[in-house]
Design a protein around this motif. Structure first.
Motif, short mmCIF file in Angstrom:
data_model
loop_
_atom_site.label_atom_id
_atom_site.label_comp_id
_atom_site.label_asym_id
_atom_site.label_seq_id
_atom_site.Cartn_x
_atom_site.Cartn_y
_atom_site.Cartn_z
N ILE A 16 0.84 -1.20 0.00
CA ILE A 16 0.00 0.00 0.00
C ILE A 16 0.88 1.25 0.00
O ILE A 16 0.61 2.21 -0.73
CB ILE A 16 -0.98 -0.02 1.19
N THR A 17 1.93 1.23 0.80
CA THR A 17 2.85 2.37 0.85
C THR A 17 3.54 2.58 -0.49
O THR A 17 3.62 3.72 -0.98
CB THR A 17 3.91 2.16 1.96
N TRP A 18 4.01 1.51 -1.09
CA TRP A 18 4.67 1.63 -2.40
C TRP A 18 3.70 2.16 -3.45
O TRP A 18 4.07 2.95 -4.30
CB TRP A 18 5.22 0.28 -2.84
N LYS A 19 2.45 1.71 -3.37
CA LYS A 19 1.46 2.20 -4.32
C LYS A 19 1.23 3.69 -4.10
O LYS A 19 1.17 4.48 -5.05
CB LYS A 19 0.16 1.41 -4.19
N ARG A 20 1.13 4.09 -2.86
CA ARG A 20 0.93 5.50 -2.52
C ARG A 20 2.08 6.36 -3.03
O ARG A 20 1.89 7.47 -3.49
CB ARG A 20 0.79 5.63 -1.00
N LEU A 21 3.30 5.82 -2.96
CA LEU A 21 4.48 6.56 -3.39
C LEU A 21 4.73 6.48 -4.89
O LEU A 21 5.67 7.09 -5.40
CB LEU A 21 5.72 6.05 -2.64
N GLY A 22 3.92 5.72 -5.60
CA GLY A 22 4.09 5.59 -7.04
C GLY A 22 5.16 4.59 -7.44
O GLY A 22 5.56 4.55 -8.59
N LEU A 23 5.62 3.77 -6.50
CA LEU A 23 6.63 2.76 -6.81
C LEU A 23 6.03 1.48 -7.34
O LEU A 23 6.72 0.66 -7.94
CB LEU A 23 7.46 2.45 -5.55
N TYR A 24 4.74 1.28 -7.08
CA TYR A 24 4.01 0.10 -7.53
C TYR A 24 2.64 0.56 -7.98
O TYR A 24 1.98 1.32 -7.27
CB TYR A 24 3.89 -0.92 -6.39
N GLY A 25 2.22 0.14 -9.15
CA GLY A 25 0.93 0.60 -9.66
C GLY A 25 -0.09 -0.50 -9.85
O GLY A 25 -1.20 -0.25 -10.30
N ASP A 55 -9.28 10.58 0.17
CA ASP A 55 -10.38 9.72 -0.31
C ASP A 55 -9.93 8.81 -1.44
O ASP A 55 -10.39 7.68 -1.54
CB ASP A 55 -11.56 10.57 -0.80
N ARG A 56 -9.05 9.30 -2.27
CA ARG A 56 -8.58 8.50 -3.41
C ARG A 56 -7.78 7.28 -2.98
O ARG A 56 -7.63 6.33 -3.76
CB ARG A 56 -7.75 9.36 -4.36
N HIS A 57 -7.30 7.27 -1.76
CA HIS A 57 -6.51 6.13 -1.30
C HIS A 57 -7.32 4.85 -1.24
O HIS A 57 -6.76 3.76 -1.40
CB HIS A 57 -5.90 6.41 0.08
N ARG A 58 -8.63 4.94 -1.03
CA ARG A 58 -9.42 3.71 -0.94
C ARG A 58 -9.47 2.97 -2.28
O ARG A 58 -9.84 1.81 -2.31
CB ARG A 58 -10.80 3.95 -0.34
N GLU A 59 -9.03 3.61 -3.35
CA GLU A 59 -8.95 2.94 -4.65
C GLU A 59 -7.68 2.08 -4.77
O GLU A 59 -7.51 1.38 -5.76
CB GLU A 59 -8.96 3.97 -5.78
N MET A 60 -6.81 2.12 -3.76
CA MET A 60 -5.55 1.38 -3.84
C MET A 60 -5.74 -0.12 -3.63
O MET A 60 -4.89 -0.89 -4.03
CB MET A 60 -4.54 1.92 -2.84
N TRP A 61 -6.79 -0.52 -2.97
CA TRP A 61 -7.00 -1.93 -2.69
C TRP A 61 -8.43 -2.33 -3.01
O TRP A 61 -9.31 -1.50 -3.15
CB TRP A 61 -6.69 -2.24 -1.21
N ALA A 77 -9.31 -4.09 -11.45
CA ALA A 77 -8.72 -3.05 -10.60
C ALA A 77 -8.48 -1.78 -11.41
O ALA A 77 -7.97 -1.84 -12.53
CB ALA A 77 -7.41 -3.55 -10.01
N PRO A 78 -8.85 -0.64 -10.86
CA PRO A 78 -8.61 0.62 -11.58
C PRO A 78 -7.11 0.88 -11.67
O PRO A 78 -6.35 0.50 -10.78
CB PRO A 78 -9.31 1.66 -10.72
N PRO A 79 -6.69 1.55 -12.73
CA PRO A 79 -5.27 1.89 -12.83
C PRO A 79 -4.87 2.87 -11.73
O PRO A 79 -5.69 3.66 -11.26
CB PRO A 79 -5.15 2.53 -14.22
N TRP A 80 -3.65 2.79 -11.31
CA TRP A 80 -3.11 3.71 -10.31
C TRP A 80 -1.95 4.45 -10.95
O TRP A 80 -0.82 3.98 -10.97
CB TRP A 80 -2.64 2.94 -9.08
N PRO A 81 -2.23 5.63 -11.52
CA PRO A 81 -1.19 6.37 -12.24
C PRO A 81 -0.04 6.79 -11.35
O PRO A 81 -0.23 7.11 -10.17
CB PRO A 81 -1.93 7.59 -12.78
N HIS A 82 1.13 6.78 -11.91
CA HIS A 82 2.34 7.21 -11.21
C HIS A 82 2.19 8.61 -10.63
O HIS A 82 2.72 8.92 -9.57
CB HIS A 82 3.51 7.15 -12.20
#
Length: 90
Positions: A16-25, A55-61, A77-82
């Motif tokens: 989740i942290t990596w996704k938030r930081l844009g390291l994992y999409g 609010d957008r963080h709930r789209e991470m999982w 799963a929706p895309p998680w742009p960098h």
């Protein structure tokens, strides 16, 4: 993430942290067997409600109830742009 102990939870929050930081999409799927992840998702929702997360963080999982549902959750799963690493909770 299947139900598990502290190692599983550590790796889940790292993803989740990596996704938030844009390291994992890619997708993060929680397999909520017997309601295992219900308290965790409630905690994450509380972080959003208290504005520690956007609010957008709930789209991470995503949450599924059965292992058989994982592939569908990955596919939908929706895309998680960098670029999402550029927003922060205010």
């Amino acid at each position: 993430a299947l139900p598990g102990g502290c190692g599983t939870l550590e790796e889940l929050f790292e993803a989740i942290t990596w996704k938030r930081l844009g390291l994992y999409g890619g997708p993060i799927v929680l397999v909520n067997t017997l309601g295992f992840y219900t308290p965790c998702v409630k905690f994450l929702e509380s972080c959003i409600e208290r504005r520690f997360m956007d609010d957008r963080h709930r789209e991470m999982w995503s949450l599924v109830e059965q292992p058989e549902d994982v592939l569908g959750a990955i596919a939908s799963a929706p895309p998680w742009p960098h670029e999402n690493r550029n927003f922060a909770a205010l």
